[in-house]
Design a protein around this motif. Structure first.
Motif, short mmCIF file in Angstrom:
data_model
loop_
_atom_site.label_atom_id
_atom_site.label_comp_id
_atom_site.label_asym_id
_atom_site.label_seq_id
_atom_site.Cartn_x
_atom_site.Cartn_y
_atom_site.Cartn_z
N LYS A 1 -0.54 6.76 -1.83
CA LYS A 1 -0.60 6.31 -0.43
C LYS A 1 -1.93 5.65 -0.06
CE LYS A 1 2.89 9.53 1.34
NZ LYS A 1 3.90 8.45 1.46
N ASP A 2 -2.78 5.39 -1.05
CA ASP A 2 -4.03 4.66 -0.80
C ASP A 2 -3.78 3.22 -1.23
OD1 ASP A 2 -6.57 3.82 -0.39
OD2 ASP A 2 -7.55 5.27 -1.71
N PHE A 3 -3.27 2.41 -0.32
CA PHE A 3 -2.74 1.10 -0.66
C PHE A 3 -3.84 0.06 -0.89
CE2 PHE A 3 0.63 3.25 1.66
CZ PHE A 3 1.70 3.05 0.79
N ALA A 4 -3.54 -0.87 -1.77
CA ALA A 4 -4.41 -2.03 -2.02
C ALA A 4 -3.74 -3.27 -1.45
CB ALA A 4 -4.63 -2.18 -3.51
N SER A 5 -4.52 -4.34 -1.32
CA SER A 5 -4.00 -5.59 -0.77
C SER A 5 -4.68 -6.77 -1.45
CB SER A 5 -4.24 -5.64 0.74
OG SER A 5 -3.78 -6.87 1.27
N THR A 6 -3.87 -7.71 -1.94
CA THR A 6 -4.37 -8.94 -2.54
C THR A 6 -3.57 -10.10 -1.99
OG1 THR A 6 -2.83 -8.91 -4.41
CG2 THR A 6 -4.89 -7.66 -4.67
N PRO A 7 -4.01 -11.33 -2.21
CA PRO A 7 -3.24 -12.48 -1.70
C PRO A 7 -1.79 -12.51 -2.19
CG PRO A 7 -5.45 -13.18 -2.31
CD PRO A 7 -5.32 -11.75 -2.77
N LEU A 8 -1.56 -12.13 -3.44
CA LEU A 8 -0.19 -12.17 -3.97
C LEU A 8 0.59 -10.90 -3.69
CD1 LEU A 8 -0.69 -13.91 -7.45
CD2 LEU A 8 0.15 -14.90 -5.32
N HIS A 9 -0.12 -9.81 -3.43
CA HIS A 9 0.53 -8.51 -3.20
C HIS A 9 -0.10 -7.88 -1.97
CE1 HIS A 9 0.89 -9.25 -7.61
NE2 HIS A 9 2.12 -8.83 -7.40
N PRO A 10 0.44 -8.17 -0.77
CA PRO A 10 -0.19 -7.74 0.48
C PRO A 10 -0.32 -6.23 0.63
CG PRO A 10 1.41 -9.47 0.89
CD PRO A 10 1.60 -9.04 -0.53
N ARG A 11 0.57 -5.45 0.04
CA ARG A 11 0.51 -3.99 0.21
C ARG A 11 1.20 -3.32 -0.98
NH1 ARG A 11 3.00 0.43 3.17
NH2 ARG A 11 1.43 1.64 4.29
N PHE A 12 0.40 -2.65 -1.81
CA PHE A 12 0.99 -1.99 -2.97
C PHE A 12 0.09 -0.85 -3.40
CE2 PHE A 12 -2.07 -4.82 -4.76
CZ PHE A 12 -2.45 -4.29 -5.98
N GLU A 13 0.64 0.05 -4.21
CA GLU A 13 -0.12 1.16 -4.76
C GLU A 13 -0.61 0.81 -6.16
OE1 GLU A 13 1.45 5.30 -2.83
OE2 GLU A 13 2.69 4.44 -4.41
N LEU A 14 -1.91 0.93 -6.38
CA LEU A 14 -2.46 0.69 -7.71
C LEU A 14 -1.95 1.75 -8.69
CD1 LEU A 14 -6.01 -0.14 -6.44
CD2 LEU A 14 -4.61 -1.70 -7.78
N CYS A 15 -1.80 2.96 -8.21
CA CYS A 15 -1.22 4.05 -8.99
C CYS A 15 -1.10 5.25 -8.06
CB CYS A 15 -2.08 4.40 -10.22
SG CYS A 15 -3.77 4.90 -9.82
N GLN B 1 -10.95 -3.31 -5.67
CA GLN B 1 -10.49 -2.24 -4.80
C GLN B 1 -10.27 -0.94 -5.57
OE1 GLN B 1 -7.37 -3.57 -1.88
NE2 GLN B 1 -7.90 -5.60 -2.63
N LEU B 2 -9.77 -1.02 -6.80
CA LEU B 2 -9.60 0.18 -7.60
C LEU B 2 -10.95 0.84 -7.85
CD1 LEU B 2 -7.89 2.11 -9.30
CD2 LEU B 2 -8.19 0.55 -11.24
N ALA B 3 -11.94 0.04 -8.22
CA ALA B 3 -13.27 0.58 -8.48
C ALA B 3 -13.84 1.26 -7.24
CB ALA B 3 -14.20 -0.53 -8.96
N ALA B 4 -13.64 0.64 -6.07
CA ALA B 4 -14.17 1.20 -4.83
C ALA B 4 -13.48 2.52 -4.48
CB ALA B 4 -13.99 0.20 -3.69
#
Length: 552
Positions: A413-427, A471-474
């Motif tokens: 539930k700690d979502f990431a956001s990128t230009p191609l993937h606006p809202r997704f879970e890294l893991c 974002q994963l590193a952060a």
């Protein structure tokens, strides 16, 4: 320059005892007569389809400020030639529109193309993915290319049409000219047939012989292993009878829940599901997580003869609240949420995303063996049992518990956001060795497609989008200040509770999706591994009647 002995036509092969043509009016038919074709009694039907003003014409007139008159005639001709046990239909003009689809052999042209097209000189490939995305791809390479140039998936790729250079030595054209010809192959075969009657009949017989010969020598033979069934296929009533009876408790094959691609994102965060139009007992709400039993319990109260109709009439929508009043997604046909498999003869038939597919049994066995080998890549799991709480955030609670184990971090539930993937879970969890771990409860009959999708989106984003890795590193540094992640993780773990990872318990389509996921992950420089989560079986989820109409 010598005149060619042949002329290209569109050739279909028909089966069945009924009329091979659709119902035609006397105004449409100009010719309908028997033909003596070198001793064979054939039938010629020709005429024109007349169209009046199209529906969009008033829009054209309104935009252009004046009346536009437009009508048309589409000439057609069909020559029906019996060559038992088949009937061949040669069509000219709009003749294909006159054929009764119920009797057209699906993929007939492809069967010829698989055996005679040069796999090193293909010009066109039209295909669709056999997965939740329903992706359709048309790739044209005018100069020709081998199969590698079209980037076909080795599993679950439904090839619908091919074009390219073909060896026609079996036909009059090839024997006389000694040349190859660029044919088109799909349900029909577009190829040159002899102009004179005896040669024409010989060409039909030669085509039939080619289609019936083994395809073991062909690099294109995988195309025939997985085929969609036409909705008019005469086996469909039997398949749907089996499916309907299984929904009522019979055992003609496994049935399960398969999340539609369009509903995956909303379903992950749903507080409830509202089901409407499924039988005559009114709408109902399934709390927290939709289970197969929510649907089968209702369908069991519907007459078996009406269950397929109910599946197509019913709708499921994810809701943000727990009482099914605030819709958070788009209503999706119930039929698209279910998958079913059954075996008839030597073929497996699969119901997926609302339609039927045929998969050759040899192909199924080959995939099962490869999946079994893939599942041997195990990942050791901590001794933390998943005890279902019955709450909507059950998965998150479990991930938080595992996140307290040495080296594990909870990113659920700690979502990431990128230009191609606006809202997704890294893991859901990051492992001690920076493994990307995706966690799901997979009931015995539940499709794993949503888990595969989540894993693929994550690994693609980390491989191609620098923002994802940043974002994963952060997130990792925030949870564990002494820990850093400098490169994209090289291991992706699929961790499942509810059942173990076993090839015999995976649906055929799940096996296809898993092999495709493994290929994609390896192509991105990572390795797929599997973990069995110790668990306590779930209790039946509660279903409540819907109290009022939902609102957005």
């Amino acid at each position: 320059m010598a005149t060619s002995p042949s002329k290209p036509v569109s050739l279909f092969r028909l089966d069945g005892d009924g009329d091979a043509l659709v119902s035609l009016t006397s105004e449409q038919v100009a010719v309908d007569r028997p033909v003596n074709l070198a001793g064979t009694r054939a039938r010629l039907v020709a005429g024109a389809f007349r169209t009046e003003e199209p529906r969009w014409l008033d829009h054209v007139s309104a935009l252009t400020g004046g009346p536009v008159e437009l009508s048309a005639e589409l000439p057609f001709a069909v020559l029906l030639v019996p060559r038992p046990p088949w009937t061949y239909a040669v069509t000219w003009g709009a003749g294909h529109l006159a054929l009764n689809d119920e009797y057209v052999e699906q993929g007939f042209g492809l069967l010829f193309g698989i055996r005679r097209l040069d796999p090193l000189d293909l010009g066109l490939v039209v295909s669709a993915a056999l997965d939740a995305s329903a992706r359709v791809t048309q790739t044209s390479i005018p100069g020709g290319s081998d199969l590698a140039g079209f980037r076909l998936e080795p599993y679950g790729e439904l090839v619908n049409r091919l074009a390219g250079s073909a060896d026609l030595v079996d036909l009059t054209y090839g024997r006389v000219t000694g040349r190859r010809y660029r044919i088109r192959a799909g349900n029909a075969l577009w190829a040159p047939l002899a102009k004179e009657p005896y040669g024409f009949l010989a060409d039909l017989d030669a085509i039939g012989a080619v289609v019936d010969e083994p395809d073991t020598h062909s690099a294109l033979r995988f195309i025939a292993q997985t085929r969609p069934l036409d909705r008019h296929d005469r086996l469909v009533p039997e398949l749907e009878r089996r499916f309907a009876e299984t929904l009522g408790g019979a055992a003609h094959g496994p049935v399960g829940l398969a999340w539609p691609h369009s509903a995956v994102r909303e379903a992950e965060q749903a507080g409830s599901y509202r089901v409407t139009g499924l039988g005559g007992d009114g709408p109902f709400v399934a709390e927290a997580r939709l289970e197969l039993a929510h649907l089968t319990d209702r369908l069991a109260r519907v007459d078996a003869a009406d269950r397929m109709r109910a599946l197509r009439a019913g709708r499921i929508v994810a809701c943000a609240d727990e009482s099914g009043e605030v819709e958070s997604g788009t209503p999706v046909q119930v039929a698209k949420w279910l998958t079913f498999e059954t075996t008839v003869g030597h073929a497996r038939y699969v119901f997926h995303q609302g339609r039927w597919y045929r998969i050759g049994q040899a192909y199924v066995e080959l995939m099962r063996g490869q999946v079994a080998g893939l599942l041997e890549r195990r990942y050791p799991w901590p001794d933390v049992s998943w005890v279902p709480t019955g709450e909507p955030d059950d998965e998150h609670r479990y991930c938080e518990r595992v996140g307290t184990e040495p080296g594990f971090l909870c990113l659920d539930k700690d979502f990431a956001s990128t230009p191609l993937h606006p809202r997704f879970e890294l893991c859901d969890l990051l492992g001690p060795g920076d493994e990307l771990i995706h966690v799901k409860w997979l009931g015995r009959a539940t499709s794993a497609s949503h888990l595969f999708t989540q894993a693929l989106v994550s690994v693609e984003a980390l491989a191609h989008e620098p923002a994802a890795l940043t974002q994963l590193a952060a997130k990792v540094t925030r949870l564990d200040p002494g820990r850093t992640v400098a490169t994209a993780p090289g291991t992706v773990v699929l961790a499942a509770a509810g059942r173990g990872w076993d090839a015999d318990q995976l649906f055929t389509l799940s096996q296809i999706s898993l092999l495709r996921l493994d290929r994609a992950v390896r192509g991105l420089g990572a390795t797929l591994r599997f973990a069995d989560i110790p668990f306590v079986p779930k209790q039946r989820r509660r279903v409540q009647p819907s109290r009022r109409r939902s609102r957005r």
